[in-house]
Scaffold this active site. Structure first.
Site, PDB file in Angstrom:
ATOM      1  CG  ASP A  40       8.878  -4.668  -8.782  1.00 50.74           C
ATOM      2  OD1 ASP A  40       8.971  -3.472  -8.494  1.00 50.74           O
ATOM      3  OD2 ASP A  40       7.919  -5.144  -9.425  1.00 50.74           O
ATOM      4  CD  GLU A 248       4.590  -0.478  -4.178  1.00 50.49           C
ATOM      5  OE1 GLU A 248       3.575  -1.138  -4.412  1.00 50.49           O
ATOM      6  OE2 GLU A 248       5.143   0.240  -5.026  1.00 50.49           O
TER       7      GLU A 248
END
Length: 347
Positions: A40, A248
């Site tokens: 991420d 997301e």
């Protein structure tokens, strides 16, 4: 739950097929570091240097489930380098769960912004009631260490905060949200419903959120808004359109007078993007940035450095396990019309 399980099964089948094909092909880039697992990546250029703010994956032994409990991150480790391809420095632990007063569990994907002579680290974390909130921590140095505020940001919820400074106004906006384990489906009109369910395939997809930050960078200046992501005909996506709808990992960047909103489609494993003339949207879907990587999740950032644009992302090349990922980077290129050239992570 039946719909979710069906979607998960579809995603897992796709991943199983992908894993076999991906392993037979050569990755276009290599992990930035191999001594820890990272994911991420939120990349920024501060003081001429690239700083990467990733999740820190660890093998905690937490059983896997649909809500992502096996992604049980305990702290953040910040990476930096002078240029892409240069030596990567691991600056060590910048913030730990044990140092956050309101902490429950699971430090997921963070981001950082600079303002007021201070670096602000924004992070999602479950509170003591197991509800995701977004916290903020501060430091005078981009690598930290960071000190967390005593409480989460009032009115915050869900996961994946991404903070963007509008070059037109210098205002800062936070984009956030994630369905399934990210709990965004439990929030309607900024009100929490613990029984909030995932949408049915024919229902409107859950939308990402946007909010302007106050000048102190520690609070919201207004109520949180939904961010409209529309198809080329101006219509919103349904949940069944899971190759294009938001799941997301929101990120926003500005290029040639346009705002580019990019995100993960989750169970279909694409990174895609939409464009707008306004940071509040609506955004019009344009296409795929990155086709599926080896691993279930996909999450990214986009940054300009040394006259080129770079896509930071992750896969599971080092471990082969969905919860033990490694951060990578590759060049991102635009066509003359401003569209982004689709990247295949494997040759």
């Amino acid at each position: 739950m039946q719909v979710q399980n069906k979607m998960i099964w579809t995603g897992l089948c796709a991943f199983a097929a992908l894993s076999g094909s991906a392993q037979e092909k050569k990755p276009i880039s290599q992990p930035l570091v191999s001594h820890i697992y990272t994911a991420d990546p939120s990349a920024h250029v501060f003081n001429g240097r690239i700083y990467i703010y990733p999740s820190h994956d660890t093998a905690t032994g937490t059983p896997e489930n649909d809500n992502g409990d096996h992604f049980n991150m305990m702290d953040y480790r910040i990476l930096s380098m002078n240029k892409v391809g240069g030596k990567v420095t691991d600056h060590g632990v910048a913030l730990s769960v044990k140092d956050i007063p309101w902490a429950g569990r699971q430090l997921w994907a963070p981001d950082v912004a600079f303002a007021n002579g201070t670096y602000y680290l924004y992070f999602p974390l479950k509170d003591k009631q197991d509800v995701f909130r977004i916290g903020v921590a501060t430091s005078k140095k981009p690598e930290g260490p960071f000190k967390a505020e005593a409480e989460p940001i009032k009115g915050s919820y869900s996961i994946d905060p991404s903070v963007f400074k509008d070059p037109k106004s210098s205002d800062h906006y936070m984009y956030f949200g994630g369905i399934w384990g990210g709990q965004l489906q439990r929030w309607n009109n900024n009100q929490y419903d613990p029984n909030g369910a995932l949408r049915q395939p024919n229902e409107p997809a859950v939308l990402p959120r946007v909010v302007k930050l106050s000048k102190d960078m520690k609070s919201f200046a207004e109520p949180v808004r939904e961010l409209q992501v529309l198809d080329q005909n101006g219509k919103p996506f349904t949940e069944g359109d899971n190759t294009r709808r938001f799941f997301e990992g929101p990120w926003i960047h500005y290029y040639n007078g346009k705002y580019y909103f990019s995100y993960s489609t989750g169970d279909t494993h694409n990174l895609v993007y939409a464009t707008s003339d306004n940071p509040y949207g609506p955004f019009t879907y344009q296409g795929v940035i990155l086709t599926p990587v080896q691993g279930w999740t996909t999450h990214h950032s986009i940054v300009e450095k040394d006259g080129k644009w770079w896509l930071f992302y992750h896969d599971v090349q080092l471990s082969g396990k969905t919860h033990l990922r490694n951060v990578k980077v590759t060049e991102l290129k635009y066509n003359a019309d401003g569209s982004i050239q689709t990247i295949n992570p494997y040759q």
